[in-house]
Each structure stands twice: as C-alpha cells, then as structure tokens.
Motif scaffolding. Structure first.
Motif, short mmCIF file in Angstrom:
data_model
loop_
_atom_site.label_atom_id
_atom_site.label_comp_id
_atom_site.label_asym_id
_atom_site.label_seq_id
_atom_site.Cartn_x
_atom_site.Cartn_y
_atom_site.Cartn_z
N THR A 60 0.84 -1.21 0.00
CA THR A 60 0.00 0.00 0.00
C THR A 60 0.87 1.25 0.00
O THR A 60 1.99 1.25 0.53
CB THR A 60 -0.92 0.05 1.25
OG1 THR A 60 -0.14 -0.29 2.39
CG2 THR A 60 -2.06 -0.92 1.13
N ASP A 61 0.35 2.32 -0.57
CA ASP A 61 1.04 3.63 -0.64
C ASP A 61 2.46 3.48 -1.15
O ASP A 61 3.40 4.03 -0.57
CB ASP A 61 1.11 4.30 0.76
CG ASP A 61 -0.26 4.53 1.35
OD1 ASP A 61 -1.17 4.88 0.59
OD2 ASP A 61 -0.42 4.34 2.57
N TYR A 62 2.62 2.75 -2.25
CA TYR A 62 3.98 2.49 -2.70
C TYR A 62 4.20 2.85 -4.17
O TYR A 62 5.10 2.33 -4.81
CB TYR A 62 4.33 1.02 -2.44
CG TYR A 62 5.79 0.78 -2.09
CD1 TYR A 62 6.56 1.74 -1.44
CD2 TYR A 62 6.40 -0.42 -2.41
CE1 TYR A 62 7.88 1.51 -1.11
CE2 TYR A 62 7.74 -0.66 -2.09
CZ TYR A 62 8.47 0.32 -1.44
OH TYR A 62 9.79 0.09 -1.12
N TRP A 255 8.01 1.49 8.32
CA TRP A 255 9.00 1.81 7.30
C TRP A 255 9.16 3.33 7.12
O TRP A 255 8.18 4.08 7.14
CB TRP A 255 8.60 1.13 5.99
CG TRP A 255 8.62 -0.38 6.12
CD1 TRP A 255 9.72 -1.15 6.38
CD2 TRP A 255 7.52 -1.29 6.02
NE1 TRP A 255 9.37 -2.49 6.44
CE2 TRP A 255 8.03 -2.60 6.22
CE3 TRP A 255 6.14 -1.14 5.78
CZ2 TRP A 255 7.22 -3.73 6.18
CZ3 TRP A 255 5.34 -2.27 5.74
CH2 TRP A 255 5.88 -3.55 5.94
N ASP A 258 6.91 5.58 4.77
CA ASP A 258 5.51 5.69 5.18
C ASP A 258 5.33 6.80 6.22
O ASP A 258 4.38 7.58 6.17
CB ASP A 258 5.01 4.36 5.78
CG ASP A 258 4.91 3.26 4.71
OD1 ASP A 258 5.41 3.47 3.59
OD2 ASP A 258 4.33 2.21 5.01
N PHE A 281 16.21 -2.50 3.49
CA PHE A 281 15.65 -3.39 2.47
C PHE A 281 15.73 -2.77 1.08
O PHE A 281 15.83 -1.55 0.95
CB PHE A 281 14.19 -3.74 2.81
CG PHE A 281 13.27 -2.54 2.85
CD1 PHE A 281 12.72 -2.00 1.70
CD2 PHE A 281 12.98 -1.93 4.07
CE1 PHE A 281 11.89 -0.88 1.75
CE2 PHE A 281 12.15 -0.81 4.13
CZ PHE A 281 11.61 -0.29 2.96
N ASP A 283 13.31 -3.21 -2.27
CA ASP A 283 12.14 -3.83 -2.88
C ASP A 283 12.30 -3.80 -4.40
O ASP A 283 12.92 -2.88 -4.94
CB ASP A 283 10.87 -3.09 -2.45
CG ASP A 283 10.57 -3.31 -0.98
OD1 ASP A 283 10.98 -4.35 -0.44
OD2 ASP A 283 9.94 -2.43 -0.36
N TYR A 321 10.57 7.22 -0.64
CA TYR A 321 11.58 6.17 -0.52
C TYR A 321 12.74 6.50 -1.45
O TYR A 321 12.57 7.17 -2.47
CB TYR A 321 10.98 4.79 -0.86
CG TYR A 321 10.15 4.25 0.28
CD1 TYR A 321 10.76 3.56 1.33
CD2 TYR A 321 8.78 4.47 0.34
CE1 TYR A 321 10.01 3.09 2.40
CE2 TYR A 321 8.02 4.00 1.40
CZ TYR A 321 8.64 3.31 2.43
OH TYR A 321 7.91 2.85 3.49
C1 N2P Z 1 5.09 0.94 1.70
C2 N2P Z 1 5.68 -0.31 2.21
C3 N2P Z 1 7.14 -0.38 2.06
C4 N2P Z 1 7.58 -1.74 1.76
N1 N2P Z 1 3.88 1.20 2.34
C5 N2P Z 1 8.46 -2.34 2.76
N2 N2P Z 1 9.21 -3.39 2.23
#
Ligand code: N2P
Length: 376
Positions: A60-62, A255, A258, A281, A283, A321
């Motif tokens: 979510t929110d990504y 995270w 967020d 991390f 992703d 991010y």
């Molecule tokens: C964004 C979630 C980040 C992903 N809401 C964490 N791996």
C-alpha cells in the motif's frame, strides 16, 4: 546510441499498440545501426499482443497513482493495483497458484526464495532499456546479480515513528518490549503485521542476529513479542502511519517512507532508527512465472516506464523512498537527497542489516509468529 535505438523501438511499439495493431516488442537485431556493436537480442515477444489491462500487486502507498494514467496514455495498457501487507502474504499467494499479476514488488530476501521456487519469470532486457539508469551497486544485488529476474524499485529502512508532541523521544526498541501500563502510549502502539520484520525488531532488541536460525534465540524473541503485545492496539502494515498522524496511536513500528508521507498530514511525526539497529531493504519489480506472454510484455513495459529518470524521481518524491535509479537523482531536489531519514548516513547504515532467506527455519519463524499472533 544503443539506448536511443531501444527508446525509438519502444515508442514505435507503443504507437502501434495504441493504433490497435499487434506488434513485436522489439525489432529484429538486423535493423540495429551498423555502428552499434552491442547488438540487440532478438525479441522473444515477436507475436505478443499487449493486453488491455494488467494487475500490479504492490504494497500500500507504494507508487504515485498518477503514474498509472501516464503509462496508460503512453502504452494503451490500464494498470489495476491490488495490495498485500507482507512478503509472506505475497509468497503464499504465488505458492498457492494465484495468477493474473503482471508485476509484483517483493523484498530482497523474498526474491531469493521466489527464484529458488521457480516463481519468477526471467526478464527480457531488450524490453527494459532503462535498466541502464540503475546505480551500479543496484545492478549486482546478491539475491539477483545482473537483474535476471527483478529490477530494484525502492530502498528503505525499518524503525519506528511517533508523535513528538506526545511522546518522550524513544531511541531504543525497548519502547516496544518493556511496556509500562502507566505510560501515555500504552494501548496506542502498533507493530508490523510481518513475521520477519517483527522478529527482527525483537532479535535486535535482544542483541541477536536478525537472521538467526537458533531456536532458543527465536523462542526468546517470541516471548519478547508476546510481552510487547500487552500495549499493542494491533498489528498493522498498511495504515499504521495514518493512525499516528491522526492521533489515534502514538507510536508505530514501520518503514521510513511511510512515516515521511504521513508527515504531510502531521508535521510532529518523527522517524527513528533504533540504536540497536534494524532492517534495511531493497524492494524489487518482478514478473511472476505465471504471467502470460502478454502480461509479461506489458509488465516489462511498465517496469521500463518506472525506470525513466524523471518518472522514478517523481515516484520517489511522492512516496518518500530512496531510488536505486542513478539517473533519477538529477530530477530530485537537494533537500530530498539530503534527508537523512531517506538516505541514512554511514553510521546509521552500519547498524542496519538485510533480512536474508533462512531456509528450513522459515517454518520455525512462521510457527512462532502464529503463536505470537494467537497469544492472549
Ligand atoms: C510501503 C511499504 C514499504 C515496503 N507502504 C516495505 N518493504
């Protein structure tokens, strides 16, 4: 030269697709300019039509949602987003045979597991010329060197966020694991609904390796997580930052990006990397092995679009991010690139560790996590 050739071909494909024709994703290598020594690989998708619609299975929110519209305008392919809350949920879906996803976003350690289990398709790099925009260190990640299966999408850290007007600045994981019934935060705290992340918090608090497979240490971590439960409002990986922003909760495990996004609604939120350390991390954008050739081609086009420097920059700025896209940096404002909550300084990064696949011990984590979740 090579890049312009690819971009030209991609634009051609997009134009033809928009005109309703079925066309190959890339022309045969023979039409490459004579001066280009890096001949383009023959397209594996010569007779593949673009689908009308694909599904991106994401956290979510990504992603900046405007980007879907822009991609649709450019490609004619509509993107529908579906969400999951943890790598384990995503993995279970794929292992259970769920299909229909064109793009998924697993973290580093999960990519390793998915490759081993044959759950990912190999990417056709001819369809992703923007791969060249990645920063060098993201082109040879240990779980997928050479981006054979996945493309790094965003990277970040796990810590906690709190409302600084209502909580004395905590610096340690102990704020979760030593609950005090008399404190203001009691009952207004959440932890991630995520076995590896929540165990990593407990293991870091106890001074153990966050990738331990030692059953005694894992049992100790389980007991710490059960003790922590006393002050939890719940486990949450999707809305925890909004609940801190709204004042409903005062502290949450989560995270970095967020919390930074939630600061747009509540400027008193502070994000902390605990002194004991935590998780870093990466992703990744990947295509499940179950994708049809049509979904795979459109997925590769979406991945390529998200790797456009200006698109990657806007996306990072929207979700807060850090981007693994070197070329995007030219489009990111100085204050973003200098934000230490997004780009932690070396002394903070030194304390952080990647989660790694734990092999057979995965089932121990899962069993102990079930015990934590069901404990009264
Ligand atoms: C964004 C979630 C980040 C992903 N809401 C964490 N791996």
């Amino acid at each position: 030269m090579r890049r312009f050739y690819y971009v030209f071909l991609l634009l051609l494909v997009i134009a033809l697709a928009a005109a309703g024709c079925s066309q190959p994703a890339a022309a045969p290598a023979t039409s490459a300019p004579a001066s280009d020594t890096q001949t383009a690989p023959a397209a594996s998708s010569d007779s593949v039509k673009l689908p009308e619609e694909i599904v991106m299975f994401n956290w979510t929110d990504y992603i900046d949602p405007d980007l879907y519209g822009e991609f649709e305008e450019a490609s004619g392919v509509r993107v529908i987003e579906d969400n999951y809350s943890s790598n384990e949920e995503l993995l279970a879906k794929l292992q259970g045979g769920s299909a229909g996803y064109a793009v998924i976003v697993p973290s580093d350690y999960t990519v390793g597991i998915m490759i081993e289990e044959g759950l990912l398709a190999k990417l056709d790099h001819a369809n992703i010329p923007n791969l060249s925009n990645l920063a060098d260190r993201f082109t040879q990640v240990p779980y997928d060197p050479g981006s054979v299966y996945c493309v790094p999408y965003m990277w970040g850290t796990t810590g906690f966020g709190y409302d600084s007007t209502k909580v004395d600045p905590p610096a340690s994981w102990s704020v979760f694991f030593e609950p005090d019934p008399n404190s203001d935060i009691y009952g207004r705290v959440t932890m991630l609904d995520d076995p590896r992340e929540s165990f990593a918090a407990a293991l870091a608090y106890l001074g153990y390796d966050i990738n331990t497979t030692d059953e005694a240490q894992l049992n100790e971590a389980k007991d710490a997580l059960i003790r922590a439960k006393a002050q939890l409002a719940g486990y949450d990986s999707d809305t925890y930052e909004d609940l801190v922003a709204s004042g409903e909760n005062l502290l949450a495990h989560g995270w970095n990006g967020d919390f930074l996004l939630a600061m747009e609604d509540n400027e008193n939120i502070v994000y902390v990397t605990p002194k004991e350390g935590g998780v870093v991390f990466v992703d990744n954008l990947c295509i499940p092995a179950s994708a049809t050739p049509e979904q795979k081609l459109a997925g590769e086009m979406l991945i390529n679009f998200l790797l456009e420097p200006e698109v990657a920059a806007r996306n990072s700025e929207f979700i807060y991010y850090a981007s693994p896209n070197k070329a995007a940096e030219a489009f990111l404002p100085e204050d973003f690139l200098n934000d230490t909550s997004i780009y932690p300084p070396a002394e903070v990064l030194d304390k952080l560790q990647y989660l790694e696949p734990v092999g057979e011990a995965e089932s121990i984590y899962q069993r102990l996590w079930d015990e934590v979740k069901s404990a009264q």
